[in-house]
Design a protein around this motif. Structure first.
Motif, short mmCIF file in Angstrom:
data_model
loop_
_atom_site.label_atom_id
_atom_site.label_comp_id
_atom_site.label_asym_id
_atom_site.label_seq_id
_atom_site.Cartn_x
_atom_site.Cartn_y
_atom_site.Cartn_z
N CYS A 1 58.29 25.51 -16.96
CA CYS A 1 58.45 25.94 -15.58
C CYS A 1 59.46 26.68 -16.22
CB CYS A 1 58.48 25.06 -14.66
SG CYS A 1 57.25 24.07 -14.56
N ALA A 2 59.82 27.89 -16.11
CA ALA A 2 60.77 28.88 -14.86
C ALA A 2 61.71 28.79 -13.89
CB ALA A 2 59.80 30.08 -15.70
N ASP A 3 60.00 28.48 -13.28
CA ASP A 3 60.69 28.24 -11.69
C ASP A 3 59.85 27.53 -11.24
OD1 ASP A 3 61.45 27.33 -8.62
OD2 ASP A 3 60.55 29.81 -8.74
N SER A 4 60.50 25.36 -11.50
CA SER A 4 60.13 24.29 -11.23
C SER A 4 59.15 24.59 -9.50
CB SER A 4 60.84 23.19 -11.42
OG SER A 4 62.12 23.29 -10.86
N ASP A 5 60.35 24.76 -9.01
CA ASP A 5 60.39 24.74 -7.60
C ASP A 5 59.04 25.26 -7.16
OD1 ASP A 5 61.84 23.19 -7.40
OD2 ASP A 5 63.49 24.62 -6.21
N THR A 6 58.68 26.15 -7.67
CA THR A 6 57.72 26.80 -6.89
C THR A 6 56.22 26.45 -7.79
OG1 THR A 6 58.98 29.28 -7.06
CG2 THR A 6 57.02 29.47 -7.08
N ALA A 7 56.10 26.35 -8.82
CA ALA A 7 55.51 25.76 -9.76
C ALA A 7 55.21 24.69 -9.27
CB ALA A 7 55.92 24.97 -10.90
N LEU A 8 55.63 23.07 -8.76
CA LEU A 8 55.83 22.10 -7.58
C LEU A 8 54.84 22.49 -6.61
CD1 LEU A 8 55.26 19.40 -8.52
CD2 LEU A 8 57.40 19.33 -7.33
N ARG A 9 55.20 23.75 -5.46
CA ARG A 9 54.62 23.22 -4.53
C ARG A 9 53.18 24.15 -4.88
NH1 ARG A 9 59.80 25.85 -2.97
NH2 ARG A 9 60.53 24.72 -2.38
N ALA A 10 53.27 24.58 -5.99
CA ALA A 10 51.59 25.56 -6.18
C ALA A 10 50.27 24.49 -6.79
CB ALA A 10 51.72 26.77 -7.14
N LEU A 11 51.35 23.76 -7.16
CA LEU A 11 50.39 22.37 -8.50
C LEU A 11 49.81 21.88 -7.27
CD1 LEU A 11 49.96 20.60 -10.77
CD2 LEU A 11 51.72 19.37 -10.16
N LEU A 12 51.00 21.15 -6.26
CA LEU A 12 50.02 19.93 -4.66
C LEU A 12 48.90 21.41 -4.38
CD1 LEU A 12 53.42 18.53 -4.52
CD2 LEU A 12 51.32 17.98 -5.02
N ALA A 13 49.71 22.33 -3.66
CA ALA A 13 48.68 22.79 -2.81
C ALA A 13 47.13 23.30 -3.50
CB ALA A 13 49.19 24.30 -2.76
N LYS A 14 47.25 23.59 -5.62
CA LYS A 14 46.07 23.45 -5.78
C LYS A 14 45.15 22.59 -5.86
CE LYS A 14 43.25 26.24 -9.19
NZ LYS A 14 44.04 27.44 -9.96
N TYR A 15 45.68 21.41 -6.16
CA TYR A 15 45.46 20.20 -6.73
C TYR A 15 45.98 19.08 -6.10
CZ TYR A 15 44.18 23.00 -10.92
OH TYR A 15 44.02 23.92 -11.82
N PRO A 16 45.24 18.73 -5.10
CA PRO A 16 46.31 17.54 -3.66
C PRO A 16 46.15 16.16 -4.46
CG PRO A 16 44.82 19.17 -2.69
CD PRO A 16 44.72 19.20 -4.31
N ALA A 17 45.03 16.12 -5.60
CA ALA A 17 44.98 14.56 -6.18
C ALA A 17 46.31 14.41 -7.31
CB ALA A 17 43.86 14.47 -6.54
N ALA A 18 46.97 15.53 -7.71
CA ALA A 18 48.34 15.78 -8.43
C ALA A 18 49.04 14.61 -8.07
CB ALA A 18 48.56 16.31 -9.06
N ARG A 19 49.19 13.07 -9.19
CA ARG A 19 50.38 12.14 -8.79
C ARG A 19 51.33 11.88 -10.01
NH1 ARG A 19 45.31 10.11 -10.76
NH2 ARG A 19 45.74 7.66 -12.61
N ASP A 20 52.28 10.37 -9.87
CA ASP A 20 52.72 10.37 -10.57
C ASP A 20 53.49 11.84 -10.92
OD1 ASP A 20 51.93 7.83 -11.24
OD2 ASP A 20 50.84 8.36 -12.71
#
Lengths: 322, 242
Positions: free
Chosen positions: A266-285
């Motif tokens: 990631c160039a910007d891990s904060d933005t990436a993490l929010r976007a990841l969780l918004a799109k894939y709420p099932a993401a874990r670990d």
């Protein structure tokens, strides 16, 4: 031509290089290097082979004349600083003169400097007291390297320049070398060392100047360099995600998916993490990790290389295969 | 001062390198003892054989010593030592001076050993004769000191041995160090234009107690100036490369 530049205000006794260029025939070894080093700083010059580190160092030592650009070493030209005994150098290649003992060889060099250190103390500082009466042709690689360090040190220079001092050493030799180096850096000398070991730059330098392909590509504390690239990595477990979709998430530079394991650089891990969780709420670990200097290094240097290498057929083939 | 302190350790290195030491002094010494010993009562060019051959071998041996001093630059350059020295305050001239000092020290040892051998062969010269001969040899070695520095910057260590040996041998041969090349004729004219001829002639000067003719001084001076100039060019060319 190397001419004298006035030291910057607030940096008396520092080293300044401005717009250095140096070519050897077709090879443009150094292509516009600017750097300033304050008095008492320990600076690592980091970069892969062929980055122009040695050429830059040779110009700072007056061994090479820049094609263009200016260098000031404590307000003098590099040659002037060397002649005044302000500089000690440990060059990348070089053997010791044979048929002398370690102590004699270091004494011989001490005689050349106007205010050299006590030889015995220097040998102790370099960790070679025990072998001081041994002939130089009977030393191991690590011992020779520390004797060369003693040679650079014995003139009591204000600037100590070390070109890949540990390149030929094994892990233990490197550890011993840096152990003896630590005391020297603490004594207030200005130290510039070139290395391609990232952990050395990280562990021993106040500041890192990263070079690639003849240019300075980053300059700052090891932490700042990592921050500048922002090379954080997000790892997560996620079913049914496609690499294409993941890499198009905001803040993500590249994405890999190995079955359920997903790695996002990631160039910007904060933005990436929010976007990841918004799109894939099932993401874990989920695990967010700061990048190592190694990663910063790869990112910075490959970015710079990409445009010119893009045209080669090998590279095109590689891209197509992906 | 620094050049002297530096040269002191350089000399220590010569003495410790026993093989180099033995070969460079031993060879002319043995040749002298064998050849002069078996021609003790003969004369060459109206000079007693042991005297002629003494200066011949001294000229050749001391020439070798001086040339090899400069030749060592090539070796130290390949070790990276000269580069290391370039980041110290030692000026280039002082480095070269240390090599000349080293060469002269080797030459002095050769001279001493050969004179002792000469005395053993009952060579008798007046004290002033010995002194004049020695003085002329030391002056006559100057062009060879410059030659050594020039070759040290031009040669690589693997060509150094044969090149130095060959060049010294050629100078010695043409200068008449191994025997005179006649008193007249083309070879004699060539010989008179060589510095090695005048080195050998130092022996005759020792006998007659008269120094070289003006031709001798001019030949030595011209060779010294020209070779020193060439050595300087070789040095510049060499340091410009790296």
């Amino acid at each position: 031509m190397a001419v004298v530049v006035q030291p910057r205000p607030g940096e008396p006794g520092g080293i300044a290089a401005l717009g250095l260029h140096k070519s050897f025939g077709e090879v443009r070894a150094v292509r516009g290097v600017d750097m300033t080093i304050g008095s008492g700083e320990t600076v690592a010059l980091l970069g892969p082979n062929g980055a122009g580190k040695t050429t830059t160092i040779d110009m700072l030592l007056g061994l090479q004349r820049p094609d263009s650009g200016r260098i000031s070493v404590f307000g003098l030209s590099p040659e002037g600083a060397v002649r005044a005994g302000l500089v000690g150098g440990m060059l990348q290649v070089g053997s010791l003169l044979r048929d002398l003992t370690v102590s004699e060889l270091v004494t011989m060099v001490a005689a050349l400097y106007p205010r050299s250190l006590n030889v015995g103390e220097t040998l102790a500082a370099a960790g070679v007291s025990e072998i001081s009466e041994r002939r130089t042709q009977n030393l191991s690689g690590g011992q020779s390297q520390r004797v060369r360090f003693a040679i650079a040190l014995v003139g009591n220079p204000d600037l100590l320049v070390l070109d890949e001092p540990t390149a030929a050493l094994d892990v233990e030799g490197r550890r011993d070398f840096w152990a003896s180096m630590r005391g020297v850096a603490a004594s207030g000398k200005t130290v510039l060392f070139a290395t391609h070991y990232l952990e050395e730059a990280d562990a021993y330098a106040d500041r890192v100047i990263l070079m690639a392909r003849g240019k300075v590509v980053a300059d700052g504390s090891p932490t700042e360099i990592k921050g500048k690239v922002g090379a954080r990595t997000i790892r997560a477990t996620l079913e049914g995600a496609r690499e294409m979709e993941l890499s198009s998430l905001p803040g993500v530079s590249t994405a890999e998916a190995h079955g359920e394991a997903v790695i996002l650089r990631c160039a910007d891990s904060d933005t990436a993490l929010r976007a990841l969780l918004a799109k894939y709420p099932a993401a874990r670990d989920i695990e967010v990790r700061g990048g190592t200097l190694e990663e910063a290094f790869i990112e910075l240097t490959t970015e710079d290389e990409a445009p010119e290498l893009g045209e080669t057929p090998e590279r095109a083939g590689l891209e197509a295969a992906r | 001062m620094t050049a002297l302190a530096y040269a002191r350790y350089d000399l220590l290195r010569v003495v410790r390198n026993r093989r180099f030491f033995i070969f460079s002094i031993g060879f002319p010494l043995i040749l002298y003892l064998v050849i002069a010993g078996s021609n003790k009562d003969k004369t060459i060019a109206s000079i007693p054989f042991p005297v002629y051959y003494l200066t011949g071998m001294t000229a050749w041996g001391s020439m070798n010593g001086v040339v090899s001093g400069g030749g060592l630059i090539s070796l130290e350059r390949s070790l990276g030592w000269t580069r290391q020295l370039r980041v110290t305050p030692l000026p280039p001239w002082a480095y070269m001076a240390s090599k000349v000092i080293r060469g002269y020290a080797m030459a002095a040892l050769t001279i001493i050993f050969l004179y002792l051998a000469g005395l053993a062969m009952s060579v008798h010269l007046a004290i002033s004769g010995w002194l004049l001969m020695t003085g002329l040899i030391l002056v006559g070695l100057l062009p060879f000191a410059a030659l050594g520095i020039m070759l040290g910057h031009l040669l690589t260590p693997d060509t150094l041995g044969p090149a130095l040996g060959g060049i010294s041998a050629l100078f010695a041969l043409l200068g008449g160090a191994w025997g005179p090349l006649g008193q007249t004729g083309a070879f004699h004219d060539i010989a008179r234009a060589l510095p090695s001829y005048w080195l050998v002639q130092a022996g005759e000067a020792g006998l007659t107690r008269t120094a070289w003719s003006s031709t001798g001084w001019i030949v030595i001076a011209v060779w010294t100036v020209v070779l020193a100039r060439l050595a300087m060019l070789a040095y510049r060319r060499d340091t410009a490369k790296n």
